[in-house]
Design a protein around this motif. Sequence first.
Motif, PDB file in Angstrom:
ATOM      1  N   TRP A 125      42.266  38.817  33.476  1.00 53.21           N
ATOM      2  CA  TRP A 125      42.359  37.812  34.539  1.00 53.21           C
ATOM      3  C   TRP A 125      41.576  36.565  34.155  1.00 53.21           C
ATOM      4  CZ3 TRP A 125      39.133  35.241  37.943  1.00 53.21           C
ATOM      5  CH2 TRP A 125      39.724  34.672  39.073  1.00 53.21           C
ATOM      6  N   LEU A 126      40.380  36.738  33.606  1.00 45.79           N
ATOM      7  CA  LEU A 126      39.567  35.594  33.188  1.00 45.79           C
ATOM      8  C   LEU A 126      40.238  34.803  32.071  1.00 45.79           C
ATOM      9  CD1 LEU A 126      35.879  36.889  33.189  1.00 45.79           C
ATOM     10  CD2 LEU A 126      36.866  35.083  34.611  1.00 45.79           C
ATOM     11  N   HIS A 127      40.956  35.516  31.196  1.00 49.29           N
ATOM     12  CA  HIS A 127      41.658  34.836  30.106  1.00 49.29           C
ATOM     13  C   HIS A 127      42.689  33.863  30.658  1.00 49.29           C
ATOM     14  CE1 HIS A 127      44.700  34.416  26.878  1.00 49.29           C
ATOM     15  NE2 HIS A 127      43.640  34.436  26.076  1.00 49.29           N
ATOM     16  N   ASP A 128      43.353  34.243  31.743  1.00 54.09           N
ATOM     17  CA  ASP A 128      44.367  33.387  32.360  1.00 54.09           C
ATOM     18  C   ASP A 128      43.762  32.359  33.302  1.00 54.09           C
ATOM     19  OD1 ASP A 128      46.349  34.780  31.022  1.00 54.09           O
ATOM     20  OD2 ASP A 128      46.648  36.209  32.666  1.00 54.09           O
ATOM     21  N   LYS A 129      42.549  32.612  33.818  1.00 50.44           N
ATOM     22  CA  LYS A 129      41.903  31.717  34.783  1.00 50.44           C
ATOM     23  C   LYS A 129      40.465  31.481  34.344  1.00 50.44           C
ATOM     24  CE  LYS A 129      44.843  33.277  38.584  1.00 50.44           C
ATOM     25  NZ  LYS A 129      45.732  34.056  37.697  1.00 50.44           N
ATOM     26  N   PRO A 130      40.280  30.694  33.283  1.00 49.48           N
ATOM     27  CA  PRO A 130      38.947  30.518  32.709  1.00 49.48           C
ATOM     28  C   PRO A 130      37.932  29.870  33.645  1.00 49.48           C
ATOM     29  CG  PRO A 130      40.528  28.978  31.746  1.00 49.48           C
ATOM     30  CD  PRO A 130      41.320  29.949  32.554  1.00 49.48           C
ATOM     31  N   GLY A 132      37.365  30.828  36.680  1.00 44.24           N
ATOM     32  CA  GLY A 132      36.937  31.805  37.676  1.00 44.24           C
ATOM     33  C   GLY A 132      35.879  32.753  37.149  1.00 44.24           C
ATOM     34  N   THR A 133      35.548  33.721  37.972  1.00 41.47           N
ATOM     35  CA  THR A 133      34.635  34.798  37.572  1.00 41.47           C
ATOM     36  C   THR A 133      35.287  36.131  37.921  1.00 41.47           C
ATOM     37  OG1 THR A 133      33.487  34.777  39.710  1.00 41.47           O
ATOM     38  CG2 THR A 133      32.575  33.391  37.954  1.00 41.47           C
ATOM     39  N   VAL A 153      37.612  46.111  40.898  1.00 45.32           N
ATOM     40  CA  VAL A 153      37.792  44.843  40.196  1.00 45.32           C
ATOM     41  C   VAL A 153      37.548  43.715  41.192  1.00 45.32           C
ATOM     42  CG1 VAL A 153      39.370  43.351  38.910  1.00 45.32           C
ATOM     43  CG2 VAL A 153      39.478  45.842  38.598  1.00 45.32           C
ATOM     44  N   HIS A 154      36.607  42.807  40.862  1.00 49.90           N
ATOM     45  CA  HIS A 154      36.281  41.669  41.716  1.00 49.90           C
ATOM     46  C   HIS A 154      36.675  40.385  41.004  1.00 49.90           C
ATOM     47  CE1 HIS A 154      33.463  38.419  43.044  1.00 49.90           C
ATOM     48  NE2 HIS A 154      33.893  38.845  44.224  1.00 49.90           N
ATOM     49  N   THR A 155      37.322  39.469  41.727  1.00 51.19           N
ATOM     50  CA  THR A 155      37.725  38.187  41.162  1.00 51.19           C
ATOM     51  C   THR A 155      37.362  37.069  42.130  1.00 51.19           C
ATOM     52  OG1 THR A 155      39.944  38.368  42.118  1.00 51.19           O
ATOM     53  CG2 THR A 155      39.648  39.173  39.865  1.00 51.19           C
ATOM     54  N   SER A 156      37.106  35.895  41.573  1.00 50.95           N
ATOM     55  CA  SER A 156      36.750  34.757  42.417  1.00 50.95           C
ATOM     56  C   SER A 156      37.079  33.461  41.687  1.00 50.95           C
ATOM     57  CB  SER A 156      35.260  34.786  42.761  1.00 50.95           C
ATOM     58  OG  SER A 156      34.906  33.676  43.566  1.00 50.95           O
ATOM     59  N   GLY A 182      43.115  46.518  48.442  1.00 54.32           N
ATOM     60  CA  GLY A 182      42.553  45.199  48.197  1.00 54.32           C
ATOM     61  C   GLY A 182      42.376  44.393  49.467  1.00 54.32           C
ATOM     62  N   GLU A 183      41.386  43.497  49.449  1.00 52.07           N
ATOM     63  CA  GLU A 183      41.174  42.544  50.523  1.00 52.07           C
ATOM     64  C   GLU A 183      40.257  41.424  50.020  1.00 52.07           C
ATOM     65  OE1 GLU A 183      39.312  44.643  53.777  1.00 52.07           O
ATOM     66  OE2 GLU A 183      37.309  44.302  52.973  1.00 52.07           O
ATOM     67  N   MET A 184      40.054  40.398  50.844  1.00 52.63           N
ATOM     68  CA  MET A 184      39.082  39.368  50.504  1.00 52.63           C
ATOM     69  C   MET A 184      37.680  39.952  50.664  1.00 52.63           C
ATOM     70  SD  MET A 184      40.641  35.824  52.072  1.00 52.63           S
ATOM     71  CE  MET A 184      40.728  36.457  53.752  1.00 52.63           C
ATOM     72  N   GLY A 185      36.806  39.709  49.663  1.00 54.83           N
ATOM     73  CA  GLY A 185      35.462  40.233  49.754  1.00 54.83           C
ATOM     74  C   GLY A 185      34.853  40.468  48.385  1.00 54.83           C
ATOM     75  N   THR A 186      33.767  41.227  48.385  1.00 51.21           N
ATOM     76  CA  THR A 186      33.026  41.523  47.166  1.00 51.21           C
ATOM     77  C   THR A 186      32.852  43.033  47.036  1.00 51.21           C
ATOM     78  OG1 THR A 186      30.876  41.429  48.268  1.00 51.21           O
ATOM     79  CG2 THR A 186      31.774  39.341  47.448  1.00 51.21           C
ATOM     80  N   PHE A 187      32.132  43.448  45.996  1.00 54.80           N
ATOM     81  CA  PHE A 187      31.887  44.878  45.812  1.00 54.80           C
ATOM     82  C   PHE A 187      31.193  45.497  47.027  1.00 54.80           C
ATOM     83  CE2 PHE A 187      32.105  43.786  41.180  1.00 54.80           C
ATOM     84  CZ  PHE A 187      33.156  44.636  40.865  1.00 54.80           C
ATOM     85  N   ALA A 188      30.399  44.696  47.730  1.00 53.92           N
ATOM     86  CA  ALA A 188      29.668  45.222  48.885  1.00 53.92           C
ATOM     87  C   ALA A 188      30.607  45.686  49.992  1.00 53.92           C
ATOM     88  CB  ALA A 188      28.705  44.157  49.428  1.00 53.92           C
ATOM     89  N   GLN A 189      31.803  45.091  50.070  1.00 50.39           N
ATOM     90  CA  GLN A 189      32.761  45.479  51.116  1.00 50.39           C
ATOM     91  C   GLN A 189      33.696  46.621  50.683  1.00 50.39           C
ATOM     92  OE1 GLN A 189      32.424  41.727  50.718  1.00 50.39           O
ATOM     93  NE2 GLN A 189      30.780  42.230  52.155  1.00 50.39           N
ATOM     94  N   ALA A 190      33.596  47.058  49.455  1.00 45.71           N
ATOM     95  CA  ALA A 190      34.537  48.068  48.960  1.00 45.71           C
ATOM     96  C   ALA A 190      34.214  49.445  49.547  1.00 45.71           C
ATOM     97  CB  ALA A 190      34.483  48.132  47.436  1.00 45.71           C
TER      98      ALA A 190
END
Length: 206
Positions: A125-130, A132-133, A153-156, A182-190
């Motif tokens: 994902w990062l390769h396609d969206k440099p 982001g994180t 997997v977390h993306t932003s 999946g949903e909007m959020g971070t590892f803390a919400q998983a």
Amino acid sequence: MRLRDVRRRTALTATVAVLAAAGTTAAVAAPATSAPPRFLAPGELPPHASSPWYASKVTPGLPDPAQFCLDGGAVPAGDGTYHRSYWTEYDTNAGQVTVVTADDDSARRLAAKLRRQVARCAGDWLHDKPGGTASWKDYGTVSAADGGRVYGVHTSMPESEPGIHLFGVGRSGRTVTVVRWGEMGTFAQAPVPAFKTTLRQALNKL
């Protein structure tokens, strides 16, 4: 041997050959009647605080568009592949893809391939969206059927809501399943413990 006995034996041999050929033809021509594998019910997904889960029908083939982290031909699209989509009244959604392979060895190889696909998803994902994180976590195994494993997997992207996904990959005999949440959020919400229960239920249904 008398001529009459020879004719009788010849006729009997011909009859047996015809019956055997008919039986062979019937066995080859018999259509496959195997039903699709059992899928998760909506209520078996991690509970949502404000909405029930809804689900599509179990459908042959792959979902369109492909699920996040499972695109690029990672999952075979031919006979024996089925999918089901799940959603809530909010942004939380999920999906399950199940593949019935030819044998246990094929299933073992496919499960290993899908685990590698999910594990490298953040990097791809990062390769396609440099700009982001992205990061991922291995949440360990689930003891059910022939075993499963859960990943996060977390993306932003800048000025955008972050996304968190959980994946469960597992196998029972010659059948492989992948469950995604999946949903909007971070590892803390998983909801990792609840998702492990979901994967366990999915594997026990195969």
